[in-house]
Design a protein around this motif. Sequence first.
Motif, mmCIF file in Angstrom:
data_model
loop_
_atom_site.group_PDB
_atom_site.id
_atom_site.type_symbol
_atom_site.label_atom_id
_atom_site.label_comp_id
_atom_site.label_asym_id
_atom_site.label_seq_id
_atom_site.Cartn_x
_atom_site.Cartn_y
_atom_site.Cartn_z
ATOM 1 N N SER A 215 0.837 -1.206 0.000
ATOM 2 C CA SER A 215 0.000 0.000 0.000
ATOM 3 C C SER A 215 0.869 1.252 0.000
ATOM 4 C CB SER A 215 -0.929 0.024 1.225
ATOM 5 O OG SER A 215 -0.175 0.108 2.420
ATOM 6 N N GLY A 216 0.238 2.389 -0.268
ATOM 7 C CA GLY A 216 0.874 3.690 -0.105
ATOM 8 C C GLY A 216 2.153 3.883 -0.896
ATOM 9 N N LYS B 171 5.644 -0.235 -8.111
ATOM 10 C CA LYS B 171 5.122 -0.017 -9.469
ATOM 11 C C LYS B 171 6.135 0.729 -10.326
ATOM 12 C CE LYS B 171 1.045 1.842 -11.846
ATOM 13 N NZ LYS B 171 -0.267 2.520 -11.637
ATOM 14 N N GLU B 172 6.746 1.775 -9.768
ATOM 15 C CA GLU B 172 7.727 2.579 -10.503
ATOM 16 C C GLU B 172 8.973 1.763 -10.833
ATOM 17 O OE1 GLU B 172 9.363 5.851 -12.430
ATOM 18 O OE2 GLU B 172 7.330 5.700 -11.622
ATOM 19 N N LEU B 173 9.468 1.011 -9.872
ATOM 20 C CA LEU B 173 10.670 0.205 -10.096
ATOM 21 C C LEU B 173 10.423 -0.845 -11.177
ATOM 22 C CD1 LEU B 173 11.847 -0.324 -6.386
ATOM 23 C CD2 LEU B 173 12.820 1.255 -8.068
ATOM 24 N N LYS B 174 9.237 -1.459 -11.133
ATOM 25 C CA LYS B 174 8.898 -2.456 -12.156
ATOM 26 C C LYS B 174 8.808 -1.805 -13.535
ATOM 27 C CE LYS B 174 5.860 -6.328 -13.202
ATOM 28 N NZ LYS B 174 5.482 -6.021 -14.585
ATOM 29 N N GLY C 150 1.824 16.071 -0.949
ATOM 30 C CA GLY C 150 2.548 15.232 -1.896
ATOM 31 C C GLY C 150 1.819 13.932 -2.190
ATOM 32 N N THR C 151 2.278 13.237 -3.204
ATOM 33 C CA THR C 151 1.711 11.940 -3.563
ATOM 34 C C THR C 151 2.746 10.839 -3.379
ATOM 35 O OG1 THR C 151 2.385 11.989 -5.893
ATOM 36 C CG2 THR C 151 0.311 13.110 -5.315
ATOM 37 N N ALA C 152 2.240 9.624 -3.262
ATOM 38 C CA ALA C 152 3.130 8.469 -3.155
ATOM 39 C C ALA C 152 4.004 8.341 -4.393
ATOM 40 C CB ALA C 152 2.304 7.197 -2.946
ATOM 41 N N GLU C 153 3.462 8.743 -5.547
ATOM 42 C CA GLU C 153 4.216 8.658 -6.806
ATOM 43 C C GLU C 153 5.415 9.607 -6.806
ATOM 44 O OE1 GLU C 153 0.571 6.659 -7.143
ATOM 45 O OE2 GLU C 153 0.883 8.766 -6.574
ATOM 46 N N ASP C 154 5.288 10.761 -6.151
ATOM 47 C CA ASP C 154 6.421 11.684 -6.022
ATOM 48 C C ASP C 154 7.600 10.990 -5.345
ATOM 49 O OD1 ASP C 154 4.957 13.851 -7.073
ATOM 50 O OD2 ASP C 154 4.233 14.451 -5.093
#
Length: 250
Positions: free
Chosen positions: A16-17, A24-27, A213-217
């Motif tokens: 989560s979070g 997701k970003e690393l993949k 901020g967002t988790a994606e940041d």
Amino acid sequence: MQNLTGKVALVTGGNSGIGYATAKELKQQGAKVIITGRRPEAVAQAAAELGVVGRVADQGQVTAIEELAAYVQATHQRLDILFINAGILDGASIEQATEQAFDNVIGVNFKGAYFTLSRLIPLLNDGASVVFLSSNTAHLDGANSSIYSSSKAALNAVMRIAAVELAPRQIRVNSVSPGPTQTEILKKAGYNEQQLQGLNQWMTDRIPLKKIGTAEDVAKMVAYFSGEAASFITGAEIIMDGGMSLNTKH
């Protein structure tokens, strides 16, 4: 961008979070990713959604960390990226703090993070990247945050010392310290919707950029630390809080 092709990454608290967003970003950047979490259903669901490997492991238990290390050794033999992210929150004042709350938060956020690094060091490739999730509260003096803030300040001290100890192997150790971020951690801590709205407004008022901020940041910063562009950065803490730490109106 496939900057991390061929890399093996482990994200604790990845169901989560910030952990989920980072996995997701690393993949997306080409890494093979393993996520961990304490709740079997949540880990299984997140792993399926992300297309990564899920493993149930409680960062608050050293035996679970050692079992995780054995699993990684058996299945992947090595790690190139370690994001130590799992954490919990408690909002009691010092006067009202309980021993149980203290032990829970310190046990996961500091002791658990410490031994996650300790037990996984033998699996880190030379040139690997380790990133701790810290918090801007490590530098702020907000009421009712003493246990959480202390756990993150302690984490930053370990990060800097680990950077020195692991430098001979070209392993870089850094931390990312977000400010207010849109995740589920406050709901998990028991805040209701009305309280969350009030807290969000209170925080936004204290952030020069006037947004949360967002988790994606944070995920993008962890990925940056994990790639070639950050090959000369170690022992660094990046504060990502929209300028909140600069503001004197705490």
